[in-house]
Design an enzyme around this catalytic site. Structure first.
Site, PDB file in Angstrom:
ATOM      1  CG  HIS A 110      -0.357  -0.328   2.504  1.00  7.93           C
ATOM      2  ND1 HIS A 110       0.023  -1.609   2.832  1.00  7.93           N
ATOM      3  CD2 HIS A 110      -0.041   0.442   3.569  1.00  7.93           C
ATOM      4  CE1 HIS A 110       0.525  -1.623   4.061  1.00  7.93           C
ATOM      5  NE2 HIS A 110       0.507  -0.376   4.518  1.00  7.93           N
ATOM      6  CG  HIS A 112       0.604   5.252   3.928  1.00  5.98           C
ATOM      7  ND1 HIS A 112      -0.304   5.119   4.953  1.00  5.98           N
ATOM      8  CD2 HIS A 112       1.413   4.164   4.023  1.00  5.98           C
ATOM      9  CE1 HIS A 112      -0.059   4.007   5.641  1.00  5.98           C
ATOM     10  NE2 HIS A 112       0.992   3.410   5.088  1.00  5.98           N
TER      11      HIS A 112
HETATM   12  P1  5GP Z   1       1.366   0.459   7.359  1.00  4.43           P
HETATM   13  O1  5GP Z   1       1.807   0.736   8.750  1.00  4.43           O
HETATM   14  O2  5GP Z   1       1.213  -1.018   7.084  1.00  4.43           O
HETATM   15  O3  5GP Z   1       2.162   1.179   6.321  1.00  4.43           O
HETATM   16  O4  5GP Z   1      -0.091   1.110   7.233  1.00  4.43           O
HETATM   17  C1  5GP Z   1      -1.282   0.397   7.420  1.00  4.43           C
HETATM   18  C2  5GP Z   1      -2.411   1.403   7.363  1.00  4.43           C
HETATM   19  O5  5GP Z   1      -3.616   0.707   7.169  1.00  4.43           O
HETATM   20  C3  5GP Z   1      -2.570   2.235   8.643  1.00  4.43           C
HETATM   21  O6  5GP Z   1      -2.480   3.613   8.317  1.00  4.43           O
HETATM   22  C4  5GP Z   1      -3.957   1.837   9.152  1.00  4.43           C
HETATM   23  O7  5GP Z   1      -4.653   2.902   9.721  1.00  4.43           O
HETATM   24  C5  5GP Z   1      -4.632   1.334   7.896  1.00  4.43           C
HETATM   25  N1  5GP Z   1      -5.663   0.335   8.133  1.00  4.43           N
HETATM   26  C6  5GP Z   1      -5.580  -0.746   8.953  1.00  4.43           C
HETATM   27  N2  5GP Z   1      -6.708  -1.471   8.882  1.00  4.43           N
HETATM   28  C7  5GP Z   1      -7.522  -0.836   7.999  1.00  4.43           C
HETATM   29  C8  5GP Z   1      -8.837  -1.116   7.515  1.00  4.43           C
HETATM   30  O8  5GP Z   1      -9.483  -2.105   7.880  1.00  4.43           O
HETATM   31  N3  5GP Z   1      -9.345  -0.230   6.614  1.00  4.43           N
HETATM   32  C9  5GP Z   1      -8.656   0.863   6.201  1.00  4.43           C
HETATM   33  N4  5GP Z   1      -9.269   1.669   5.317  1.00  4.43           N
HETATM   34  N5  5GP Z   1      -7.411   1.155   6.630  1.00  4.43           N
HETATM   35  C10 5GP Z   1      -6.852   0.311   7.522  1.00  4.43           C
END
Ligand code: 5GP
Length: 125
Positions: A110, A112
C-alpha cells in the site's frame, strides 16, 4: 505488529479482504490495476491508501515480481488519485513501508498519500 516483508503473500490480510469485497472501504478510485480508499485512522487531513489489485506483500515484492503493465498501471493510478484530489498544487507526500523497521502492518503493498496541511519534516527525529 510489523510484518516480515520476506514472507510469502498471505491472502488473509485486511487489504486482500477489502479487494475481495469481504470488508468495506471508502473507495476513492478503482481501475484494472489499483484500488484507492481512505485510511481508517487518518494521520493527515487527507490520508488515502492505494493498493495494487495483484497479490504483492510490499514494494520490494511488487518491484521484483510485478509485470510491467501492473507496475505502470499502479504508478499511474497513484498519480491520478492525487491529481484528481487536487493535491499537485498544494503538495502531498507518498510513503510505502516495507517490513520490520518501517513498521509495515498490513502484508499487502500500500502506498500512503498524505495531504491537506503542511506535513513538516519527513521523519520524526
Ligand atoms: P502500514 O503501517 O502497514 O504502512 O499502514 C497500514 C495502514 O492501514 C494504517 O495507516 C492503518 O490505519 C490502515 N488500516 C488498517 N486497517 C484498515 C482497515 O481495515 N481499513 C482501512 N481503510 N485502513 C486500515
Amino acid at each position: 505488529m510489523p510484518i516480515d516483508a520476506t514472507l510469502p503473500y498471505d491472502d488473509s490480510n485486511i487489504f486482500a479482504r477489502i479487494l475481495r469485497g469481504e470488508l468495506p472501504s471508502k473507495t476513492v478510485y478503482e481501475d484494472e490495476f489499483a484500488l484507492a480508499f481512505h485510511d481508517i485512522n487518518p494521520q493527515a487531513p487527507l490520508h488515502i491508501l492505494v493498493i495494487p489489485k495483484g497479490a504483492y506483500v510490499s514494494w520490494d515484492d511488487f518491484s521484483e515480481r510485478g509485470s510491467d503493465a501492473e507496475i505502470a498501471g499502479f504508478v499511474r493510478a497513484v498519480g491520478k488519485v492525487a491529481r484528481d484530489a487536487g493535491l499537485v498544487a498544494p503538495g502531498y507526500r507518498l510513503l510505502a513501508n516495507v517490513g520490520l523497521d518501517s513498521h509495515q502492518e498490513i502484508a499487502h503493498l500500500h502506498v500512503h498519500i498524505f495531504a491537506g496541511q503542511p506535513l513538516g519534516p519527513m521523519l520524526a527525529r
